[in-house]
Structures are given as structure tokens and as C-alpha cells.
Design an enzyme around this catalytic site. Structure first.
Site, short mmCIF file in Angstrom:
data_model
loop_
_atom_site.label_atom_id
_atom_site.label_comp_id
_atom_site.label_asym_id
_atom_site.label_seq_id
_atom_site.Cartn_x
_atom_site.Cartn_y
_atom_site.Cartn_z
N ASP A 15 -6.28 8.06 32.60
CA ASP A 15 -6.28 6.77 31.89
C ASP A 15 -5.54 6.80 30.56
O ASP A 15 -5.13 5.76 30.06
CB ASP A 15 -7.72 6.32 31.64
CG ASP A 15 -8.39 5.86 32.92
OD1 ASP A 15 -7.70 5.20 33.72
OD2 ASP A 15 -9.57 6.17 33.13
N HIS A 52 -12.96 14.90 31.85
CA HIS A 52 -13.07 14.61 33.28
C HIS A 52 -14.11 15.53 33.88
O HIS A 52 -14.19 16.70 33.52
CB HIS A 52 -11.72 14.82 33.98
CG HIS A 52 -11.65 14.08 35.28
ND1 HIS A 52 -12.22 14.56 36.43
CD2 HIS A 52 -11.12 12.87 35.58
CE1 HIS A 52 -12.03 13.68 37.40
NE2 HIS A 52 -11.37 12.65 36.91
N1 ACO Z 1 -14.78 12.25 23.93
C1 ACO Z 1 -15.60 13.05 23.23
N2 ACO Z 1 -16.37 13.99 23.79
C2 ACO Z 1 -16.29 14.13 25.11
C3 ACO Z 1 -15.45 13.34 25.91
C4 ACO Z 1 -14.67 12.37 25.26
N3 ACO Z 1 -13.86 11.57 25.95
N4 ACO Z 1 -15.59 13.68 27.20
C5 ACO Z 1 -16.48 14.66 27.22
N5 ACO Z 1 -16.91 14.93 25.98
C6 ACO Z 1 -17.88 15.93 25.59
C7 ACO Z 1 -19.28 15.37 25.66
O1 ACO Z 1 -19.68 14.76 24.47
C8 ACO Z 1 -20.07 16.61 25.98
O2 ACO Z 1 -20.14 17.38 24.81
P1 ACO Z 1 -21.48 18.13 24.42
O3 ACO Z 1 -21.69 19.12 25.54
O4 ACO Z 1 -21.15 18.72 23.11
O5 ACO Z 1 -22.55 17.07 24.39
C9 ACO Z 1 -19.15 17.38 26.92
O6 ACO Z 1 -17.82 16.99 26.54
C10 ACO Z 1 -19.36 17.06 28.40
O7 ACO Z 1 -19.20 15.65 28.58
P2 ACO Z 1 -19.95 14.82 29.68
O8 ACO Z 1 -19.91 13.37 29.30
O9 ACO Z 1 -21.29 15.41 29.96
O10 ACO Z 1 -19.03 15.10 30.92
P3 ACO Z 1 -19.10 14.33 32.26
O11 ACO Z 1 -18.51 15.21 33.26
O12 ACO Z 1 -20.46 13.79 32.54
O13 ACO Z 1 -18.20 13.05 31.94
C11 ACO Z 1 -16.45 11.60 31.60
C12 ACO Z 1 -16.90 12.89 32.29
C13 ACO Z 1 -17.42 10.48 31.91
C14 ACO Z 1 -15.09 11.20 32.16
C15 ACO Z 1 -16.37 11.85 30.08
O14 ACO Z 1 -15.41 12.85 29.82
C16 ACO Z 1 -16.04 10.58 29.31
O15 ACO Z 1 -16.94 9.80 29.01
N6 ACO Z 1 -14.73 10.35 29.00
C17 ACO Z 1 -14.35 9.14 28.30
C18 ACO Z 1 -14.21 7.99 29.28
C19 ACO Z 1 -13.03 8.14 30.19
O16 ACO Z 1 -11.93 8.44 29.77
N7 ACO Z 1 -13.26 7.89 31.49
C20 ACO Z 1 -12.22 7.95 32.51
C21 ACO Z 1 -12.37 9.17 33.36
S1 ACO Z 1 -11.07 9.27 34.56
C22 ACO Z 1 -11.48 8.13 35.69
O17 ACO Z 1 -12.60 7.84 35.94
C23 ACO Z 1 -10.41 7.41 36.34
#
Ligand code: ACO
Length: 396
Positions: free
Chosen positions: A333, A282
Site C-alpha cells: 500500500d 505485514h
Molecule cells: N507502524 C508502527 N508499528 C508497527 C506497524 C506500523 N505500520 N506495523 C507493525 N508495527 C509494530 C507493532 O506496533 C508491533 O510492535 P510491538 O511488538 O512493539 O507492539 C509489531 O510491529 C507487530 O505488529 P502487529 O500489528 O502485531 O503485526 P500484525 O501482523 O498483527 O499486523 C499489519 C500486520 C496489520 C499489516 C500491521 O503491520 C499494520 O497495522 N500496518 C499498518 C496498516 C497497513 O499498512 N495495512 C496494510 C497491510 S497490506 C494489505 O493488507 C494489503
């Protein structure tokens, strides 16, 4: 990551609706802890809180429920138009079109967006300081707001039934939105426990500060577009798998992994392939998402109740593996998926259900935006070419 990308940590405006302390895992609606609301409130009371800025007195809650419950139905012309839509379409695409149709058929369509002068005791968002925008009960947006809240539940249930070629089910007067949604979806009266659990899910999803869909709604409202247009825009943003679409993707993942004993290897393999695991991570919470705390508990008891303890065990094992390998915790979620599944709801409907709750927060934010509106228009850090001469067509 370049500063400003994804607007991370950028303050994009003031709001008095909800706030998040991601480090401490705190979420409040109008200053009240999400834990207290989940344990003691109802969805309708929570919506009142979001819109009026304070908890209702008994008579206010009764009146509000009566108004909202009476709207859990769809206009005939909208039902007729829904019948003409492709029944194999993505339910979120049908929801997007459905909200647009509701806008076209709304008696207040075309009404003014401008806030009325505040009139003591009658504001939609209450009298409490900066959040009072002065929307009286006769303002077109007040009527649209209550109507849309009820209609969204009827619309989500109708989308599923039309896709399954089933007749629509009439709501039962005097029953809550949670009760009538489950009744209109399944055709069976939900028991008290299912109704309470679903109601709590609606509370937990109702608002979440400047998340992507809410911000989208505010951007649309900031142009003085109408309420339905702002909600359509929000539905479009919620649809994506990085936002609301993740709950459906989580269920697909649980179905794919199946065996709790496979969870660790599956997660490792997915991470090795640089895949994002849906339902984890998140932008705001780096520790526990307080909504997940409730959903995890509900998932455990419901999965056991419906004879699928393996589904909870699988979810828990994925959570454990994800934390061990990546130190990332589940978001709202992740456990919603097994909760909705245990309530007998099809995975494709999880994101529309998110929308039927979040519409309450979207509306609160649209009204707050309009109450003190300034067009939302950021600037880009231009990285393109400069001073490029225009080449006539024949010379390219
Ligand atoms: N699985 C694997 N790795 C992850 C995940 C995940 N679900 N979430 C974050 N990371 C990792 C990224 O790969 C990144 O790693 P790195 O620095 O080694 O490259 C680091 O954690 C930061 O992730 P970002 O995607 O840059 O974080 P951001 O704040 O932009 O994204 C997000 C947040 C979009 C929710 C992300 O965690 C994600 O894609 N999660 C999966 C989708 C999801 O569950 N979305 C629902 C969110 S809740 C809502 O909207 C109601």
C-alpha cells in the site's frame, strides 16, 4: 501475543493459487514469480492464470480478453440505482452496495453453486491437478466471474464520476481493462506508459494467499452462498485501514507531512505516540514485500514525470526513517499511494481500485473453495464465565 490470536501462522486450508515466502520476500501466482508477471504479463493474462491454473495460449488469451472487455460496462438498472445513493458516501461503501446491486441484476442470479462434472478442455480453473474444480464454460459461476471482472472496473470509475456529478464515459471496444478504467475515470485517453503502469498495479494486487478479504470470501463461499455475496463480504473486509484501506490513509499521511525534510521527525513523533504508520508492516513479510519493489520504482519514475519528485523523496524518507526507528518495511500500500496520485487518481479511490484487481483473486479462491468445499467453522478458546444462574428480570 496469545497463540492463535489473529490466526497467525495457522494453516487454514489448502490452496494452489498463490503462495508467499515472507522470509525470502517471494510471492508466486500458480508457481510463477510476481516479478516475472509484473515485468512480462498483462492483468488479463494474470487473471487467466489465476482462474485456469496455467498461462493461456494466444487464442485462449484473445477469447478471454474479448469476453472480459465486453463486460466493462454496467447494466442500466444498476446505473439508475447508483444515482440514488448518497454522493458523499465512502467509495468503498458505494462499491459494497454496487457489487450487491450487480448480483441482483445478474442474469445468473440464483444459479447453482455446485461444481459441474469436470469436462476435459473446458474447465474454468484448468486441468492441472488439485486446482481443477470442474467449472465448465456454461456454469453460472463461470459467466458471473468474467462479468464481474469487467463490471468492477466500470463500477469503480462510475462511483467516482457520479460523486463528482460527471456523466459516465463509455468504454472503447477492444481495449484492456486498465486502459478503459483510466478512460472511464478521467474521460481522457490514457497514454501507453500510464496504461502499462496501471496494468502492472492490477497484476501486483491480484492475489495474496489467505489474506483477510480473501479468507472472508472463502468463508462466505464455504456456506454455499453465491459468488456475489462472497465478493460483497470480501469488499467489506478489504475496506478496513489494517488491510486495503491503508493506501488511502498513506496518501493522507503524505499530504499531512508534505515536506521531505520533516519525514524523520514526523515518523518519530508518530511512533512515540504509539501510532501505526500506514503502508508499513505485514503479517507475512518481515523483509521486503516483493510488490513494493515494483511500486517503489514506478513511484520514482512517475513522480518525476509529473513534476512531483518531492512526493517520491518524501515517501523514501519516511521509508528510511521507519526502517531506522522500527526496522519495518513498506507493504504493497505504501508506494501505491504516490503511484496512483501521480496518475491523477483521487486518494478516496485507491481502495476501490485495489478491489477491482483483487476481485480476480477472490473469484479464484471462491471457485477453489467450492471445488472441494467443507464449511469453514473454527472453534473459540472460551474465556467467559461458566455455570451462571439465570436471574429472572425482577431480580437483576
Ligand atoms: N507502524 C508502527 N508499528 C508497527 C506497524 C506500523 N505500520 N506495523 C507493525 N508495527 C509494530 C507493532 O506496533 C508491533 O510492535 P510491538 O511488538 O512493539 O507492539 C509489531 O510491529 C507487530 O505488529 P502487529 O500489528 O502485531 O503485526 P500484525 O501482523 O498483527 O499486523 C499489519 C500486520 C496489520 C499489516 C500491521 O503491520 C499494520 O497495522 N500496518 C499498518 C496498516 C497497513 O499498512 N495495512 C496494510 C497491510 S497490506 C494489505 O493488507 C494489503
Amino acid at each position: 501475543m496469545a497463540s492463535g490470536e489473529g490466526l497467525e501462522d495457522i494453516v487454514a486450508g489448502k490452496s494452489a493459487i498463490s503462495t508467499i515466502d515472507g522470509k525470502r520476500g517471494v510471492l508466486t501466482y500458480r508457481g510463477i514469480s510476481i516479478h516475472d508477471l509484473a515485468d512480462h504479463s498483462t492483468f488479463e493474462e494474470t487473471v487467466y492464470l489465476l482462474w485456469y491454473g496455467r498461462l493461456p495460449k494466444a487464442v485462449e488469451l484473445r477469447n478471454f480478453c474479448e469476453q472480459a472487455w465486453a463486460e466493462v460496462r454496467l447494466p442500466k438498472d444498476v446505473v439508475a440505482q447508483l444515482h440514488s445513493l448518497p454522493d458523499d458516501a465512502n467509495p468503498m461503501s458505494l462499491l459494497r452496495t454496487g457489487v450487491s446491486l450487480l448480483g441482483l441484476s445478474d442474469p445468473e442470479e440464483g444459479g447453482s453453486n455446485a461444481p459441474e462434472q469436470p469436462a476435459p478442455g473446458v474447465n474454468l480453473i484448468g486441468q492441472l491437478g488439485p486446482e481443477a474444480p470442474g467449472f465448465g464454460p456454461n456454469h453460472p459461476n463461470s459467466k458471473k466471474a468474467v462479468r464481474l471482472l469487467g463490471q468492477m472496473a466500470a463500477l469503480v470509475a462510475a462511483i467516482q464520476r457520479l460523486q463528482k456529478h460527471q456523466d459516465l464515459v463509455a468504454p472503447r471496444p477492444g481495449k484492456s481493462i486498465a486502459y478503459n478504467f483510466l478512460l472511464m475515470l478521467t474521460g481522457k485517453e490514457p497514454d501507453e506508459e500510464a496504461t502499462r503502469i496501471f496494468d502492472t498495479c492490477l497484476i501486483l494486487h491480484a492475489d495474496h494467499e489467505f489474506n483477510a478479504s480473501t479468507f472472508t470470501a472463502r468463508v462466505a463461499a464455504g456456506t454455499l452462498s453465491d459468488l456475489h455475496s462472497a465478493i460483497v463480504a470480501a469488499v467489506c473486509a478489504l475496506k478496513g485501514p489494517l488491510h486495503g484501506g491503508a493506501n488511502t490513509a498513506v496518501m493522507k499521511m503524505l499530504m499531512e507531512v508534505q515536506d521531505p525534510a520533516r519525514a524523520q521527525d514526523w515518523v518519530k513523533d508518530a511512533l512515540d505516540k504509539k501510532k501505526k504508520i500506514m503502508g508499513f508492516g505485514h503479517r507475512m513479510y518481515k523483509g521486503e514485500d516483493p510488490r513494493a519493489t515494483h511500486l517503489r520504482k514506478m513511484s520514482e519514475s512517475l513522480c518525476a514525470k509529473v513534476g512531483r519528485p518531492d512526493l517520491y523523496e518524501l515517501s523514501k524518507n519516511i521509508e528510511t526513517a521507519m526502517f531506522a526507528l522500527k526496522q519495518i518495511k513498506p507493504n504493497v500500500d505504501f508506494y501505491s499511494a504516490s503511484v496512483y496520485y501521480s496518475l491523477g487518481i483521487d486518494p478516496e479511490l485507491y481502495t476501490p481500485i485495489f478491489a477491482m484487481s483483487r476481485v480476480s483473486g477472490w473469484i479464484a479462491h471462491v471457485l477453489e473453495q467450492l471445488a472441494n468445499n467443507r464449511l469453514i467453522r473454527p472453534v473459540a478458546d472460551y474465556v467467559g464465565r461458566q455455570d451462571v444462574p439465570y436471574a429472572p428480570l425482577a431480580q437483576r
